[in-house]
Design an enzyme around this catalytic site. Structure first.
Site, short mmCIF file in Angstrom:
data_model
loop_
_atom_site.label_atom_id
_atom_site.label_comp_id
_atom_site.label_asym_id
_atom_site.label_seq_id
_atom_site.Cartn_x
_atom_site.Cartn_y
_atom_site.Cartn_z
N ASN A 231 6.13 1.14 -4.39
CA ASN A 231 7.18 0.11 -4.40
C ASN A 231 7.02 -0.78 -5.63
O ASN A 231 6.07 -1.55 -5.74
CB ASN A 231 7.08 -0.70 -3.10
N HIS B 112 8.73 -3.33 -6.66
CA HIS B 112 8.84 -4.77 -6.40
C HIS B 112 7.48 -5.32 -5.96
O HIS B 112 7.06 -6.39 -6.40
CB HIS B 112 9.87 -5.05 -5.31
N LYS B 113 6.82 -4.59 -5.07
CA LYS B 113 5.51 -5.04 -4.59
C LYS B 113 4.50 -5.05 -5.74
O LYS B 113 3.70 -5.97 -5.87
CB LYS B 113 5.02 -4.13 -3.45
N ASP C 175 0.47 -3.11 3.70
CA ASP C 175 1.59 -2.73 4.55
C ASP C 175 2.16 -4.02 5.11
O ASP C 175 1.42 -4.93 5.51
CB ASP C 175 1.16 -1.78 5.67
N THR C 176 3.47 -4.09 5.10
CA THR C 176 4.16 -5.32 5.47
C THR C 176 5.22 -5.02 6.51
O THR C 176 5.86 -3.98 6.46
CB THR C 176 4.82 -5.94 4.21
N PHE D 268 13.46 -8.54 -2.77
CA PHE D 268 13.80 -7.19 -2.31
C PHE D 268 13.77 -7.18 -0.78
O PHE D 268 13.45 -8.19 -0.15
CB PHE D 268 12.84 -6.15 -2.90
N GLY D 269 14.08 -6.03 -0.22
CA GLY D 269 13.96 -5.85 1.23
C GLY D 269 14.79 -6.87 2.01
O GLY D 269 15.99 -7.05 1.76
N TYR D 270 14.15 -7.53 2.94
CA TYR D 270 14.83 -8.47 3.84
C TYR D 270 14.89 -9.89 3.25
O TYR D 270 15.31 -10.82 3.93
CB TYR D 270 14.11 -8.51 5.19
P1 ITT Z 1 4.61 1.35 -0.10
O1 ITT Z 1 4.32 1.87 1.27
O2 ITT Z 1 4.72 2.43 -1.14
O3 ITT Z 1 3.66 0.28 -0.51
P2 ITT Z 1 7.05 0.31 1.12
O4 ITT Z 1 8.37 -0.09 0.54
O5 ITT Z 1 7.06 1.41 2.14
O6 ITT Z 1 6.06 0.65 -0.09
P3 ITT Z 1 5.93 -1.48 3.13
O7 ITT Z 1 5.79 -0.32 4.04
O8 ITT Z 1 4.78 -2.39 2.97
O9 ITT Z 1 6.40 -1.00 1.67
O10 ITT Z 1 7.15 -2.43 3.54
C1 ITT Z 1 8.05 -2.07 4.52
C2 ITT Z 1 9.39 -2.68 4.22
O11 ITT Z 1 9.33 -4.07 4.53
C3 ITT Z 1 9.87 -2.60 2.78
O12 ITT Z 1 10.48 -1.38 2.50
C4 ITT Z 1 10.84 -3.77 2.72
O13 ITT Z 1 12.09 -3.39 3.29
C5 ITT Z 1 10.18 -4.77 3.65
N1 ITT Z 1 9.36 -5.73 2.89
C6 ITT Z 1 8.08 -5.60 2.51
N2 ITT Z 1 7.68 -6.67 1.82
C7 ITT Z 1 8.75 -7.49 1.75
C8 ITT Z 1 9.00 -8.74 1.14
O14 ITT Z 1 8.05 -9.38 0.47
N3 ITT Z 1 10.21 -9.28 1.28
C9 ITT Z 1 11.19 -8.66 1.96
N4 ITT Z 1 11.05 -7.46 2.53
C10 ITT Z 1 9.84 -6.88 2.43
#
Ligand code: ITT
Length: 204
Positions: free
Chosen positions: A22, A24-25, A81-82, A161-163
């Site tokens: 990811n 963005h991360k 993991d988030t 990004f994401g939410y």
């Molecule tokens: P990696 O496993 O390759 O690290 P990923 O996109 O799958 O990347 P995660 O499993 O950690 O990352 O995150 C799950 C989702 O949660 C991610 O796709 C986003 O939609 C959301 N997310 C994670 N961190 C976030 C943030 O800081 N702000 C908003 N949404 C986030």
């Protein structure tokens, strides 16, 4: 130079791999760690495969991703993991946050599904949780971060990004997607977990 300064010096020059695909991360974490750190991305070590995430907890997935890289590339690394946990949805999407709207879905698909699922919910409370797993010289270390807030009824902002566009952290009137990245990192789930990792490395 004292021993402690020598020790800090060696930590600041440590190369470490962040086991994520990811972008963005990776950008957020590189900014949090600062310019004295060399945070390598997976392509930098020749890892271009999808890393399995099959655990049913954030901790399990973070460890799975970090071990995948450590075991194959024999390099110190960390993974995060988030998940977004929403009270009115009994903790969903949680560990399934990435594919909430289905395999191959976009961030926008996930946000739209979340807003649909919550259209009748008066309780808007939610939190982001991050678990960072570090594998250093074969040893596992875990660091956790959390931020509480509410889910808005409409997306706001174009950063992050994401939410981020629907998450309003408690005590702020900007969503994560309206904030400057440095402000998000200073209060976010990932920022808090990473600060614990930094403190740990600096005190070794
Ligand atoms: P990696 O496993 O390759 O690290 P990923 O996109 O799958 O990347 P995660 O499993 O950690 O990352 O995150 C799950 C989702 O949660 C991610 O796709 C986003 O939609 C959301 N997310 C994670 N961190 C976030 C943030 O800081 N702000 C908003 N949404 C986030």
């Amino acid at each position: 130079m004292t021993y402690s300064r020598m020790s800090s010096f060696s930590v600041y020059n440590m190369k470490i791999v962040f086991a994520t695909h990811n972008k963005h991360k990776h950008a957020e974490v590189s900014a949090i760690l600062g310019s004295q750190w060399e945070v390598l991305a997976l392509p930098d070590i020749g890892c271009n495969t999808e890393i399995p995430e099959t655990a049913d907890t954030l901790r399990g997935n973070a460890l799975q991703k970090a071990h995948y890289v450590y075991d194959r590339f024999h390099t110190n690394c960390f993974a995060d993991d988030t998940g977004l946990e929403v009270e009115a949805l009994n903790g969903a999407p949680g560990v399934y946050s990435a594919r909430y709207a289905g395999e191959g879905c976009s961030y926008s698909d996930n946000v739209q599904k979340l807003l649909r699922e919550m259209q009748d919910a008066d309780n808007r409370k939610a939190c982001f949780k991050t678990v960072v797993a570090l594998i250093l010289d074969g040893q596992e270390y875990i660091f956790e971060g959390r931020v509480d807030g509410i889910i808005l009824r409409e997306p706001r902002g174009g950063e992050g990004f994401g939410y981020d566009p629907v998450f309003l952290p408690d005590g702020f009137d900007q969503t994560f997607a309206e904030m400057d990245g440095a402000l998000k990192n200073s209060i976010s789930h990932r920022g808090r977990a990473m600060q614990k990792l930094i403190d740990f490395l600096n005190n070794r």
